[in-house]
Scaffold this motif. Sequence first.
Motif, PDB file in Angstrom:
ATOM      1  N   LEU A 120      -5.481  36.586  31.296  1.00 20.33           N
ATOM      2  CA  LEU A 120      -5.636  35.252  30.726  1.00 20.33           C
ATOM      3  C   LEU A 120      -5.147  34.184  31.697  1.00 20.33           C
ATOM      4  CD1 LEU A 120      -6.439  33.536  28.291  1.00 20.33           C
ATOM      5  CD2 LEU A 120      -4.118  33.833  27.404  1.00 20.33           C
ATOM      6  N   SER A 121      -3.996  34.451  32.306  1.00 23.76           N
ATOM      7  CA  SER A 121      -3.444  33.487  33.254  1.00 23.76           C
ATOM      8  C   SER A 121      -4.314  33.369  34.504  1.00 23.76           C
ATOM      9  CB  SER A 121      -2.017  33.916  33.635  1.00 23.76           C
ATOM     10  OG  SER A 121      -1.451  33.030  34.561  1.00 23.76           O
ATOM     11  N   ILE A 122      -4.824  34.505  35.002  1.00 30.24           N
ATOM     12  CA  ILE A 122      -5.665  34.491  36.207  1.00 30.24           C
ATOM     13  C   ILE A 122      -6.991  33.795  35.931  1.00 30.24           C
ATOM     14  CG2 ILE A 122      -6.845  35.942  37.901  1.00 30.24           C
ATOM     15  CD1 ILE A 122      -4.639  38.066  37.327  1.00 30.24           C
ATOM     16  N   LEU A 123      -7.579  34.062  34.760  1.00 29.88           N
ATOM     17  CA  LEU A 123      -8.851  33.418  34.402  1.00 29.88           C
ATOM     18  C   LEU A 123      -8.703  31.903  34.362  1.00 29.88           C
ATOM     19  CD1 LEU A 123     -10.188  35.815  31.625  1.00 29.88           C
ATOM     20  CD2 LEU A 123     -11.354  35.242  33.753  1.00 29.88           C
ATOM     21  N   LYS A 124      -7.617  31.441  33.775  1.00 26.06           N
ATOM     22  CA  LYS A 124      -7.373  29.993  33.721  1.00 26.06           C
ATOM     23  C   LYS A 124      -7.233  29.423  35.128  1.00 26.06           C
ATOM     24  CE  LYS A 124      -5.083  29.802  29.183  1.00 26.06           C
ATOM     25  NZ  LYS A 124      -3.796  29.522  28.484  1.00 26.06           N
ATOM     26  N   ALA A 125      -6.527  30.153  35.978  1.00 27.29           N
ATOM     27  CA  ALA A 125      -6.320  29.666  37.342  1.00 27.29           C
ATOM     28  C   ALA A 125      -7.634  29.609  38.116  1.00 27.29           C
ATOM     29  CB  ALA A 125      -5.316  30.564  38.063  1.00 27.29           C
ATOM     30  N   PHE A 126      -8.478  30.612  37.966  1.00 28.90           N
ATOM     31  CA  PHE A 126      -9.775  30.610  38.651  1.00 28.90           C
ATOM     32  C   PHE A 126     -10.646  29.447  38.169  1.00 28.90           C
ATOM     33  CE2 PHE A 126      -9.433  35.178  40.062  1.00 28.90           C
ATOM     34  CZ  PHE A 126      -9.703  34.922  41.390  1.00 28.90           C
TER      35      PHE A 126
END
Length: 519
Positions: A120-126
Amino acid sequence: MLGSHGFMKTHKWRDSIGASINVEASGTAGPDLVCQSGPGSWPSEVYAESAVYPMAHSAAQDIFPVIPGDTDYRIFSQDHGNIPSLDIIFLLGGYYYHTSYDTLDKLLPGSLQARGDNLLSILKAFTNSSKLQSARERESKAVTNDYKDERAVFFDYLSWFLIFYSRRVAVVLHSIPIVIFFVMPFLLHFWDPRSRSCFAIFYDFVKGMLFHAAGIILAIIFPIILSILQLFFSNYALIWFAHPYLAFLMFIPCSLVGLLIPRTVWDCFPLSQDVSVIKKSEEALAEEARFWGAFGFYACLTSAYLVAGLSGGFLTFAVSASMLPAWIFFSLSIKSSDHQSLRSAVFYVIPLIPCLAYSVYFGGFLTQFLIEKMGMMGAVPPPYGYYVPDVVVAATVGVVTGWCVGPLIPVCSHWLARFSILQLLSHVSVLALALSSQFFPYSNAAPKRVVFQHTLVTTDVNRIVDSSYEFSVVDSNSLLFLFKYAPEVAKELHIGQELSFETANMSHRETWMVSKFRI
């Protein structure tokens, strides 16, 4: 693989993808390991900035191409699309991987939650990144640094935080140890020009490096020899498969013996420096040569990684970088105490603790992963294939032992390379070798894999000349081993005691057209 290939070749969305995250599993548990990232350094940079529970090793990217396996990451990031991607894999818990026992109850508590938090955190960052671009935008900016195929260096520290730096920074940073190693003899000569020759100092450093390299090599060879002896005395391979602690118990003590042996013969090779005209004692000069020799060994390995274009140089760079403050602390402590005092050794060890903790963490993780995978690596043709898994695990334990203990050897070998300690380590290895034959390599928690395959033999594309159903194994212990120690299986399959290699039908890999199997 076929599905991802079909998607990239035919789907209308293929040119609109800005990044991809490939979520894989090679087991049932453990932290998510980022084992591949690219092209360029942007995907790993996003991960470094956003992962809640980071676990990533750019060194895994160096060895992944030689592993007999593949993931969809290759399709998206390399073969088609050139899409910035991450390859994230569960690595531990591989005993049940791809079997009917791979069920939810085998997941470690919190594993899926940690994976979800990370994703979830990585998707938001991308999605919030200004560098997220479509295929056409990437092609138009292919010449920029963001999309150059350069490998960044990244690794987590005990899953607490992630360290990330670009390839350009790595070129400068990883070159520092080798520069220090070559400059140090001139600095020591400058501080005491009348009595110390820089060439003699350098020769002693090279001697120390060769001795340290010999110790590392012996630390790998001794466990390999013990593993071969174990196979001669026991009736089966992979004795440590269901009991990983046996691998550590057998191989670590004899690896330590190999690591310490060069120290016991150090005095047989005189120093190049003339002790009679130097203010330092022979003991202090020998310690100095051993330390800078070991430092030079790790510096050379770091440079070799750099020249080869690999990303795993941080492993040896961290060792050499930690040894410098350790030597400074040690040099300060010996001003008020003896070289061989316990106090001086403690002062040397304390700055090395963070590095040693990471070495144990990474090395233990690697060894456990390898042990689990040896049960499904595939049966290597006899007679030498019987030895391959044990030799691989023994060599790995030797490498990890040398990596974890090697930085301590220059100073602490005075305490460790004693006859009583070497004798104790040898006895532990022999005792572990004797006890290992009492253990069975498989258990309910670590089952043996047997493949039931349907083999079709053809002479051309359409003509089938033979069809058979057969069993095969995917590790070094044969079917005869299985039927001997699990007679109920042989009874169920109506197999008698007369079965042998001579009478058993063996299917050859080159005759296979298609195999349908259930594990």
